[in-house]
Scaffold this motif. Sequence first.
Motif: not given
Length: 377
Positions: A272, A275-276, A280, A311-312, A315-316, A331, A335
């Motif tokens: 974690n 990011p992203y 996944v 995780t949502t 993260g949110q 963001p 990325f």
Amino acid sequence: MDLRNYRRRLRWPALSHRRDAPPADPAGMTPVDEELFWKTITRLAVIGIFVMAFGAVLMATRAVTAPVCAAIIVGSIVGPLVEHMARRGVPPFLSSIGLVSIFVAALYLLALTFSDQVNTWIERAPEIGGILEERFQAMRESVGFLRRIERGLSDVGRGGAIDVQVSETSLLETALAAATPAVAQFLLFAGTLIFFLAGRAQMKRKLVVGFMTREARLMALQIVSEIERALGRYLGTVTMINAGLGIATGIAMWLIGLPSPALWGLLAFVLNFVPYIGAVLTTLTIFAVGLVSFETLGMAVLPPVVFLALTTLEGQFITPSVVGRRLTLNPFIVFLAVAFWTWIWGPIGAFLAVPILIVTVVLLEHVFPKDEVSLPG
């Protein structure tokens, strides 16, 4: 030279019409504006060439530059602790060795704790490959696009059956090939961290004294201090949040009945930091373990769905509210930074992408400060 005038000279010249400029040509651009335009294009081209050459050098020297950069970032975070211990009479070199020894001992204990679980899954790798092939074979009739995956698994197994001996040999060779440079890079990281922490105060002093004017020295000192505060505040907060996510993931996997729940909690905690991409990879890993561990597709899908919900939520809602606006990064830029540094340095670059981005943002904010703009209304 005044620092403010120096900053103004660094900015790009505006391509605006001047009162004393010659009349505009039929194309709508004065000779002065055209000259400034081509100067700007030339500067951008030089910067682009420099970025590409710099990226090629970083990629070619990743075995050295990646662990050295990681040691500098970690040293910038724990550096204030060494300074605090120095004020208490502890020599910086001794405190640096102590901190690095504690860090290495913690990693060793962590690896020792989960070594049995990791070895179990490594030994089951050929079995897992066969089980996944059977599951994908059963799903192939209902899901058309999985035929490509099934065909790939058949090629690996040489005609439809997994060769256990070849898989184990390949796995051992891959592990040895990856472990040898990893150990060398870790030793380079530890050595760089020790010497960086030991001489950090002296290097900071020489960096600040190297500037000629008092304002430039104050700005350099402010930049270094702000970088240390931003890195420490961000990574400390994110570490606590990731630890909470790892604990929640381990408990959730234990309640569902997934084998080795603590291992997947640790995986969620470590990945974690990327990011992203980290979320996944963790989701795909938990889904693969679910396919192997459960008989029905519904139970196999449940663990990754639960992790995606966790995780949502993190993260949110949790991370933005805890980190705050001051440390919130765009963001899209995050990325791109993760993609770029992963391409340059591989997995190490993925972990270092956000800290490097924070350092870059702090530098740009101080060297090129934004003008205050008052919006109408």
